[in-house]
Scaffold this motif. Sequence first.
Motif, short mmCIF file in Angstrom:
data_model
loop_
_atom_site.label_atom_id
_atom_site.label_comp_id
_atom_site.label_asym_id
_atom_site.label_seq_id
_atom_site.Cartn_x
_atom_site.Cartn_y
_atom_site.Cartn_z
N PHE A 186 47.45 -25.91 -4.65
CA PHE A 186 47.36 -25.08 -3.45
C PHE A 186 48.57 -24.16 -3.31
CE2 PHE A 186 45.39 -29.24 -2.62
CZ PHE A 186 44.07 -28.84 -2.44
N SER A 187 49.47 -24.20 -4.28
CA SER A 187 50.73 -23.46 -4.21
C SER A 187 50.67 -22.19 -5.03
CB SER A 187 51.87 -24.35 -4.72
OG SER A 187 53.07 -23.62 -4.87
N ARG A 188 51.48 -21.23 -4.65
CA ARG A 188 51.60 -19.99 -5.43
C ARG A 188 52.60 -20.15 -6.57
NH1 ARG A 188 54.50 -19.75 -0.85
NH2 ARG A 188 56.58 -18.84 -0.84
N PHE A 189 53.30 -21.28 -6.62
CA PHE A 189 54.29 -21.51 -7.66
C PHE A 189 53.68 -22.26 -8.83
CE2 PHE A 189 56.74 -21.19 -3.71
CZ PHE A 189 57.59 -20.15 -4.05
N ARG A 190 54.20 -22.03 -10.02
CA ARG A 190 53.65 -22.66 -11.21
C ARG A 190 54.18 -24.09 -11.36
NH1 ARG A 190 57.98 -19.77 -13.40
NH2 ARG A 190 59.14 -20.87 -15.05
N SER A 191 53.41 -24.88 -12.07
CA SER A 191 53.79 -26.26 -12.35
C SER A 191 54.96 -26.31 -13.34
CB SER A 191 52.59 -27.01 -12.94
OG SER A 191 52.98 -28.24 -13.49
N PHE A 192 55.65 -27.45 -13.34
CA PHE A 192 56.72 -27.69 -14.31
C PHE A 192 56.17 -28.23 -15.64
CE2 PHE A 192 59.93 -27.14 -11.05
CZ PHE A 192 61.08 -26.82 -11.77
N THR A 193 54.85 -28.37 -15.77
CA THR A 193 54.31 -28.98 -16.99
C THR A 193 54.67 -28.20 -18.25
OG1 THR A 193 52.20 -27.87 -16.48
CG2 THR A 193 52.39 -30.21 -15.91
N GLN A 194 54.81 -26.89 -18.13
CA GLN A 194 55.12 -26.10 -19.32
C GLN A 194 56.59 -26.22 -19.74
OE1 GLN A 194 52.50 -24.91 -20.97
NE2 GLN A 194 51.43 -25.90 -19.26
N MET A 262 36.85 -24.08 -4.43
CA MET A 262 37.25 -24.92 -3.31
C MET A 262 38.71 -24.68 -2.93
SD MET A 262 35.30 -28.60 -3.75
CE MET A 262 36.09 -29.06 -5.31
N ILE A 263 39.56 -24.53 -3.95
CA ILE A 263 40.98 -24.26 -3.68
C ILE A 263 41.13 -22.96 -2.90
CG2 ILE A 263 43.20 -23.67 -4.73
CD1 ILE A 263 42.35 -25.56 -7.07
N ARG A 264 40.41 -21.91 -3.33
CA ARG A 264 40.48 -20.62 -2.63
C ARG A 264 40.02 -20.75 -1.18
NH1 ARG A 264 39.45 -18.41 -7.90
NH2 ARG A 264 37.22 -18.86 -7.74
N GLU A 265 38.95 -21.52 -0.96
CA GLU A 265 38.44 -21.71 0.40
C GLU A 265 39.45 -22.47 1.27
OE1 GLU A 265 35.98 -21.86 3.80
OE2 GLU A 265 36.08 -20.52 2.06
N ILE A 266 40.06 -23.51 0.72
CA ILE A 266 41.04 -24.28 1.48
C ILE A 266 42.25 -23.43 1.81
CG2 ILE A 266 42.72 -26.19 1.28
CD1 ILE A 266 40.49 -27.68 -0.32
N VAL A 267 42.73 -22.64 0.86
CA VAL A 267 43.87 -21.76 1.11
C VAL A 267 43.52 -20.71 2.17
CG1 VAL A 267 45.38 -20.01 0.08
CG2 VAL A 267 44.93 -22.15 -1.14
N ALA A 268 42.30 -20.20 2.11
CA ALA A 268 41.86 -19.23 3.12
C ALA A 268 41.80 -19.87 4.50
CB ALA A 268 40.49 -18.65 2.74
#
Length: 353
Positions: A186-194, A262-268
Amino acid sequence: MSFDLNNLLRENIKKLVPYSSARDEFKGEASIYLDANENSLGSPLRKWYNRYPDPLQIKVKEKLGEIKGVPVENIFLGNGSDECIDVLIRAFCDPGKDNIIICPPTYGMYEVSAHINDVAIKKVPLTPAFQLDLPAIEEAVDDYTKMIFVCSPNNPTGNSLDRGDIEVLLNNYFGLVVIDEAYINFSRFRSFTQELNDYPNLVIMQTLSKAWGLAALRVGIGFASTDIVKVMNKVKPPYNINQASQDLVLQALEEVGQVNDMIREIVAQRGELEKVLPALPVVQQVYPSDANFLLVRVTDAKAIYQYLLQEGIVVRDRSNVTLCEGCLRITIGTAAENEALIQSLKKYAAQPA
């Protein structure tokens, strides 16, 4: 000093010979299985539920690896993220000797798991801006600090922690840095997985309970170096993810497009609530969120919480939590559920004093 996994491990875990299940000893497909004392006649459910599941969940990890861009050998699956937390503490922290650092307000299971394992907890509160207090963390670290837990986006505040601050920890602290990314979708920031290859002391936790909507299946994900994953697999119970969960997760992982919708709808919907809530008389502050919930400071958290219960609406009272005094944590619902919440808060405000 440099990171040395062997120095972090408990001595008994170094010597531990893990339980070897029938499915560990035989890998592959066969026509007749007479090795695990299962019921060969089947079960009242589907035929294959009489067989033990893959203890390493390889098919699920392969699909997750495609989606996340992480090799299978860097993935651990737990019975919820809670098992990931517990396994890490049990593997690396000597009871009655070692400690962990947590940064409240934050997810409560870090503290609970530490208490269960008789591991000391050092609390370094976030700043009033809900960010890491790096000087205080540095002061708190000692020779027995085995890991630092950071939650980003944070629960219950909803905000993401400053990426540069987390990188400072990763570069300067030589225990494990565990980043809980349960709400990263739900975040605009990227994961640390990379960044796994850059930091041997990095562990990242994610979950299928939030954005993927699979909370009832209890599947948490740990990403770490192959050495750390090997330790976690050594310590976990042999069949920690049941076959039904593995089957259903595999089905869900084929629906990335639906999950993104679903993520886009929740963020909206989160954005709509962020606009509407501040206009209500009972709302004093709505904190910025990168999660699927909002932390909201209200005029009387306990009274409003009880009122909403009477209206059939359950939120979370966080008013007794450090830095969250007077706050409710409100999960983003459907458009209809969010509208019902707004109308109930308006009714509460309209009550005679």
